[in-house]
Every structure is written in C-alpha cells, then in structure tokens.
Write an enzyme that holds these catalytic residues in place. Structure first.
Site, PDB file in Angstrom:
ATOM      1  N   VAL A 116       0.550   3.291   1.221  1.00  0.00           N
ATOM      2  CA  VAL A 116       1.469   4.227   0.586  1.00  0.00           C
ATOM      3  C   VAL A 116       2.229   3.385  -0.434  1.00  0.00           C
ATOM      4  O   VAL A 116       3.011   2.512  -0.070  1.00  0.00           O
ATOM      5  CB  VAL A 116       2.443   4.864   1.600  1.00  0.00           C
ATOM      6  CG1 VAL A 116       3.321   5.899   0.907  1.00  0.00           C
ATOM      7  CG2 VAL A 116       1.679   5.514   2.754  1.00  0.00           C
ATOM      8  N   SER A 117       1.959   3.618  -1.701  1.00  0.00           N
ATOM      9  CA  SER A 117       2.532   2.771  -2.754  1.00  0.00           C
ATOM     10  C   SER A 117       4.049   2.816  -2.722  1.00  0.00           C
ATOM     11  O   SER A 117       4.661   3.797  -2.283  1.00  0.00           O
ATOM     12  CB  SER A 117       2.043   3.227  -4.124  1.00  0.00           C
ATOM     13  OG  SER A 117       0.636   3.149  -4.212  1.00  0.00           O
ATOM     14  N   CYS A 118       4.670   1.747  -3.206  1.00  0.00           N
ATOM     15  CA  CYS A 118       6.128   1.680  -3.182  1.00  0.00           C
ATOM     16  C   CYS A 118       6.711   2.798  -4.056  1.00  0.00           C
ATOM     17  O   CYS A 118       6.102   3.221  -5.045  1.00  0.00           O
ATOM     18  CB  CYS A 118       6.613   0.314  -3.641  1.00  0.00           C
ATOM     19  SG  CYS A 118       6.374  -0.065  -5.383  1.00  0.00           S
TER      20      CYS A 118
END
Length: 298
Positions: A116-118
C-alpha cells in the site's frame, strides 16, 4: 524461533479520521503539488478510510536488527493504525510474490512485490492525473484497492477499470471496495496489456513502475489523454512521468517528481539504459559559475 512482542494495551482513543486530517496537514508542508488546486483530492483522502484496505498484518520498511518487522493489528493495534497514516511510510503487503508470508514474522528479504503506497506518493500521483468526474480511467496495479477507491470517489466507480496480475489481490480489493459500495470493473490480468475491451480511456494511472512505456497503453488512451506512471531511471530511483497521448500510439511529457515503486512483473529484469532512450553520462553538460550550476542534456 521468533519472539512476538507483547500485545499492546488498547489505546484510550485513536481516531482514524483525525489521523487522516493530521496526515493531510503534514503533506501540505511538502511544497507544490499534492492537494494544491485539487479540493476533490483532499476530500477523497479525508473521506476514504485507508485502514479499510490494509491487511491485518503488513511489514514495515523501518528495519529492526536488519529485518523488516511485521505490524499485527491484533497484537499492536495502535502502532498498526498510526503507521498507516504516516505520510512517507509504505506498507509492504507481499514479499517474493507471496513465498514469504506476514505470519512468518520479520524478514531480511527486500524483494517487495506488493504494497500500500505511502500517502504522499498516492496523493502526488493523483494530483498529476487530475481526472474529471465521469472520465474513463484505467488503473494498472489494483493492489489493496485503496487507490482505486480514491479514483472511484472522483470519477464514479462505473468509469474505473482496475487491473492486477495477482488474482488473490484483485479479489480482496474487489471485496473491500464493494463493502464501501464501490463496484468498479476489477480485472485479473497483465497490466502491461492494458484493457482493450474498454478502450479508449481518458487516462491511465500505473501504481507499478515500468522501464519502458508499454505500447498497449499508448494505443488505449484518447487524443489528449494522460498517462501517469513511475519510470525506472539511472539515478537509483524512479521518476514520476506524465505523458499526453495523441491517440495514434505516441505520447510526450516530462518527469514531474522522484519516488520508488515496484516494477511490473514483466519488466523486473534490468535492461541497459541505452536501450530505453536514456542519455549517456557523457551527454550531460555541466556549467558552473557565479550564477550557479546548471546540468542539462542537448
């Protein structure tokens, strides 16, 4: 043998909506882009519960004793939730294509294959795509479904097609989206091929990096439509690339930022940068003087 941390005492109060507001406020300090001139993006960020899409166990990239620790929602609910809303913290959800599992505990393997990308990266990419309500968007890399939810909030779920090569990830994301009343078209397939059945699109957003822009994407975007994707660079990071398409299989644009993303599976193997259109080191021209330094290519 892995020693588990003692379970946390339940926090007196930890409000996810407040964490979202604090996260957005911090992202506001990062300079131009992000939420600037994008009120729709700020509202989507505040409305969509990021934690709804995060698995109960994920790896943190903050190494401990040279290993990536696991944050477990059951054992450490406070830490699990707080890290989700750290602006620059990606959440690793898959390592080595699933051969290493979160339940196995901390690992020293850095072969990250899904995350889950920042929050800052997610917001930055959507800023540059800037879709309008009702536009047809193709997302490459469904992953957790969080980015899909932000897009669906803006354009409407019926206008979104999202593709992931991993059937299990696609199924979980589809379920999580449905629980929020969002039903985009979720496809299990190779994102490099796009999704010709629903083309042309007004834009394509890839949440995985490429070394070379896939030809299928260039042919599946209408004239004037936009592709936003991370592109591998010779500079030990990826560049966020924004391209405008002509509808004839061509596109031009520029790099709009730097970040790090996992590669699409078909382009994980390294290739010489000379094959990918990058200038040679000798092509970079440097001037320096009282007015400062400038580096450019012909």
């Amino acid at each position: 043998m892995t020693t588990k941390a003692a379970p946390e005492s339940p926090p007196r109060h930890l409000d996810a909506a407040e964490l979202r507001r604090r996260c957005a406020a911090t992202i506001d300090t990062y300079g131009p882009g992000y939420f600037d001139d994008r009120p729709w993006l700020r509202q989507a960020f505040l409305d969509i519960p990021r934690e709804h899409f995060v698995p109960d166990r994920y790896w943190s990239t903050a190494r401990r004793e040279d290993r990536f620790p696991v944050l477990d929602r059951t054992e450490r609910p406070h830490a699990w939730l707080k890290r989700i809303y750290r602006p620059l913290a990606p959440l690793i959800t898959q390592i080595a294509l699933g051969e290493i599992r979160p339940e196995d505990g901390p690992t020293d393997c850095g072969d990250f294959t899904s995350s889950v990308s920042c929050p800052a990266a997610v917001v930055g990419m959507l800023h540059h795509l800037n879709p309008r309500p009702g536009e047809r968007i193709l997302e490459i890399g469904t992953g957790s479904g969080y980015n899909s939810a932000l897009l669906a909030h803006r354009i409407g779920a019926a206008s979104l097609v999202t593709v992931d090569i991993d059937a299990a990830l696609a199924a979980r994301a589809e379920s999580r989206l449905a629980q929020l009343g969002m039903t985009p078209t979720v496809v299990t397939g190779d994102g490099e091929q796009g999704y010709e059945q629903a083309a042309p699109f007004d834009g394509i957003l890839s949440t995985a990096a490429v070394r070379e822009i896939p030809q299928a994407w260039l042919h599946q975007v209408r004239p004037g439509g936009v592709i936003v994707t991370p592109v591998d660079t010779p500079f030990n990071c990826d560049g966020l690339c924004r391209l405008v398409c002509d509808g004839q299989g061509n596109a031009t644009g520029r790099m709009v930022g730097g970040l790090d993303f996992m590669k699409v599976r078909g382009q994980r193997e390294r290739r010489p940068y000379s094959e990918l259109g990058w200038p040679l080191w000798s092509d970079y021209h440097v001037t320096a003087g009282p007015a400062g330094q400038r580096i450019r290519t012909p």
